[in-house]
Enzyme design. Sequence first.
Site, mmCIF file in Angstrom:
data_model
loop_
_atom_site.group_PDB
_atom_site.id
_atom_site.type_symbol
_atom_site.label_atom_id
_atom_site.label_comp_id
_atom_site.label_asym_id
_atom_site.label_seq_id
_atom_site.Cartn_x
_atom_site.Cartn_y
_atom_site.Cartn_z
ATOM 1 N N ASP A 181 4.412 -6.343 10.214
ATOM 2 C CA ASP A 181 5.531 -6.072 11.114
ATOM 3 C C ASP A 181 5.452 -6.924 12.373
ATOM 4 O O ASP A 181 6.468 -7.443 12.865
ATOM 5 C CB ASP A 181 5.549 -4.589 11.495
ATOM 6 N N ASP A 207 0.310 -2.910 12.736
ATOM 7 C CA ASP A 207 0.714 -3.407 11.426
ATOM 8 C C ASP A 207 0.919 -4.919 11.525
ATOM 9 O O ASP A 207 1.878 -5.394 12.141
ATOM 10 C CB ASP A 207 2.006 -2.717 10.978
ATOM 11 N N ARG A 240 0.838 -1.188 0.000
ATOM 12 C CA ARG A 240 0.000 0.000 0.000
ATOM 13 C C ARG A 240 0.878 1.245 0.000
ATOM 14 O O ARG A 240 1.725 1.415 0.868
ATOM 15 C CB ARG A 240 -0.925 0.006 1.223
ATOM 16 N N THR A 275 -0.839 7.677 -1.004
ATOM 17 C CA THR A 275 -2.153 7.617 -1.645
ATOM 18 C C THR A 275 -3.074 6.573 -1.018
ATOM 19 O O THR A 275 -4.283 6.590 -1.260
ATOM 20 C CB THR A 275 -2.000 7.284 -3.134
#
Length: 209
Positions: free
Chosen positions: A203, A200, A104, A108
């Site tokens: 991660d 996340d 991603r 944006t």
Amino acid sequence: MPTVHVFDHPLIRHKLTILRDKRTGHKEFREITEELAALMAYEATRSHPVREIEVETPLAKTTGWSIAGQELAVIPILRAGLVMETAITRLIPTARVGHIGMYRDHDTLQPVSYFVKLPADIAEREAMILDPMLATGGSTVEAINTLKAHGCHNIKVMAIISAPEGIKKVQEAHPDVEIYTAEVDSHLNDKGYIVPGLGDAGDRLFGTK
């Protein structure tokens, strides 16, 4: 939301709480993610058709059941979906595995595709897209677009945690695709992360932050 299935099994809810905890290290996080994926796959395949077969036990012949219908393909979205794939193929070893690589763009929030490798017979299979987080929905919609472009039209999405915004995006683009999730959280923040979420997932799975 008739195409969204939210699991309320006590084990799923318990393990999800462990994932959310910021104190959970990457080893336990990875193990719990695998366990959750297996439990969710068990529930998501509940309606899969079966056929009656004859089997001989050490004592007598009897009637049993065998999985029927379309063969399964599991499609993890790299990288976080890989751990879910491991659990599901352990449960369903005959499943074929495809991979879709995306990241991603942090500015944006749009998905950027960099890798696609699918089973040659994907058009004849039921496909299950795997990603721990259904956040903005952009990566999931792009993955569904990719599968449909290869002739696959029996598609399910499995995400451990989903955001309302992501669900809406998938439903608007592909109302025929069912979504299976352990929880629908409150919202996305301005960086596109699910709140309260679990951080996340990539991660935390691989210890990269």
